[in-house]
Design a protein around this motif. Structure first.
Motif, PDB file in Angstrom:
ATOM      1  N   GLU A  46       9.708  19.503 -15.898  1.00  0.00           N
ATOM      2  CA  GLU A  46       8.339  20.029 -15.874  1.00  0.00           C
ATOM      3  C   GLU A  46       7.447  19.292 -16.868  1.00  0.00           C
ATOM      4  O   GLU A  46       7.900  18.884 -17.945  1.00  0.00           O
ATOM      5  CB  GLU A  46       8.289  21.525 -16.210  1.00  0.00           C
ATOM      6  CG  GLU A  46       8.212  22.434 -15.007  1.00  0.00           C
ATOM      7  CD  GLU A  46       9.584  22.794 -14.497  1.00  0.00           C
ATOM      8  OE1 GLU A  46       9.678  23.308 -13.366  1.00  0.00           O
ATOM      9  OE2 GLU A  46      10.569  22.556 -15.218  1.00  0.00           O
ATOM     10  N   TRP A  62       2.113  24.252 -14.675  1.00  0.00           N
ATOM     11  CA  TRP A  62       3.384  23.522 -14.764  1.00  0.00           C
ATOM     12  C   TRP A  62       3.619  22.748 -13.475  1.00  0.00           C
ATOM     13  O   TRP A  62       3.482  23.297 -12.375  1.00  0.00           O
ATOM     14  CB  TRP A  62       4.559  24.477 -14.947  1.00  0.00           C
ATOM     15  CG  TRP A  62       4.430  25.525 -15.994  1.00  0.00           C
ATOM     16  CD1 TRP A  62       4.659  25.380 -17.340  1.00  0.00           C
ATOM     17  CD2 TRP A  62       4.120  26.913 -15.820  1.00  0.00           C
ATOM     18  NE1 TRP A  62       4.506  26.573 -17.995  1.00  0.00           N
ATOM     19  CE2 TRP A  62       4.163  27.541 -17.085  1.00  0.00           C
ATOM     20  CE3 TRP A  62       3.808  27.694 -14.698  1.00  0.00           C
ATOM     21  CZ2 TRP A  62       3.920  28.891 -17.265  1.00  0.00           C
ATOM     22  CZ3 TRP A  62       3.544  29.043 -14.875  1.00  0.00           C
ATOM     23  CH2 TRP A  62       3.609  29.630 -16.145  1.00  0.00           C
ATOM     24  N   CYS A  72       7.499  28.773 -15.558  1.00  0.00           N
ATOM     25  CA  CYS A  72       8.424  27.859 -16.223  1.00  0.00           C
ATOM     26  C   CYS A  72       8.583  28.285 -17.675  1.00  0.00           C
ATOM     27  O   CYS A  72       7.606  28.345 -18.426  1.00  0.00           O
ATOM     28  CB  CYS A  72       7.928  26.415 -16.141  1.00  0.00           C
ATOM     29  SG  CYS A  72       9.025  25.255 -16.993  1.00  0.00           S
TER      30      CYS A  72
END
Length: 263
Positions: A46, A62, A72
């Motif tokens: 990410e 993200w 996330c």
């Protein structure tokens, strides 16, 4: 234009372990197409994009190398850690992140980042393909959640031995599959997370997955606090606490790299 960017290893205090996330504090608006291109270039599980909207308030998005995600954990932890160590926000202040999963509150507690996340509900049911075994390891429990599955294996030793065939995983999952097991004297639970359809064959340490894992294990054993270990090659750990429909996740982080992107 130059964009500042840092790489932070989350859910660890040891460099080159845990889950690396790129964090970019934007000086102004950036189109989502640009964010996706940057995330693909960084090629980490990410990349987080922050835009400050108040003294301790930020918009947070993200992106994996292939798509935007709704939640996330490790990149949120990395974002907060960056804001604190770069003194954008004082360590005594709570940070509010405006995200696709609502407002997430994060604060520093005795050297750790504490995140307040939504509980992800799980439903006990058998996977249509991985009903009895997962690449040679026996399944003793399973549950579904939005876009993902949880498969429980007999022991953490078996969990560590799993070698998936990622083309089969991609065919028989939406976002990904979480495997888990009871732990030992060191940790309450073990897990791994595979998400080839998100461009992540195996995610090193996954905060969002534990928002579902604590629901799964609470329903199974009644526990509201867990010490959790994710058994990827990079490995990492976190502490979890279930409070109503929310999950507190505590973990550490370490900065690895900082520089600028030319865009």
């Amino acid at each position: 234009m130059q964009l500042p960017i840092v790489t932070i290893d989350a859910f660890t205090d040891t460099p080159f372990s845990g889950n690396p996330a790129a964090v970019c504090l934007l000086p102004g608006p950036l189109a989502e197409e640009g964010m996706q291109l940057i995330a693909a270039e960084m090629n980490l599980s990410e990349t987080a994009f922050l835009q400050q909207t108040g003294p301790t308030e930020f918009k947070l998005k993200w992106f994996t190398p292939e798509k935007e995600v709704d939640l996330c954990g490790h990149a949120t932890l990395a974002s907060a850690f960056m804001l604190y160590i770069e003194e954008v926000v004082d360590e005594n202040e709570e940070i509010s992140f405006d995200t696709k999963s609502g407002v997430l509150k994060v604060k520093m507690v005795e050297g750790e980042i504490e995140m307040d996340f939504p509980l992800l509900a799980t439903k006990e049911e058998s996977h249509p393909y991985f009903a009895d075994n997962f690449f040679g390891q026996k399944i003793v429990g399973s549950a579904s959640l939005k876009g993902n599955w949880i498969l429980e294996l007999e022991s953490f030793h078996q969990l560590e031995y799993v070698e998936p065939e990622f083309h089969l995983l991609a065919m028989h999952s939406d976002e990904g599959i979480i495997i888990t097991s009871k732990g030992n004297e060191n940790f309450d639970i073990y897990s791994r997370y595979f998400a080839p359809n998100l461009g992540i064959n195996e995610d090193p340490v996954t905060g969002f997955a534990h928002c579902a894992l604590i629901d799964y294990w609470h329903k199974k054993e009644g526990k509201t606090k867990l010490n959790a270990y994710q058994a990827s090659k990079r490995e990492g750990d976190m502490r979890l606490e279930l409070i109503g429909e929310r999950v507190k996740i505590l973990g550490k982080a370490v900065k690895i790299f900082e520089g600028f992107l030319e865009v």
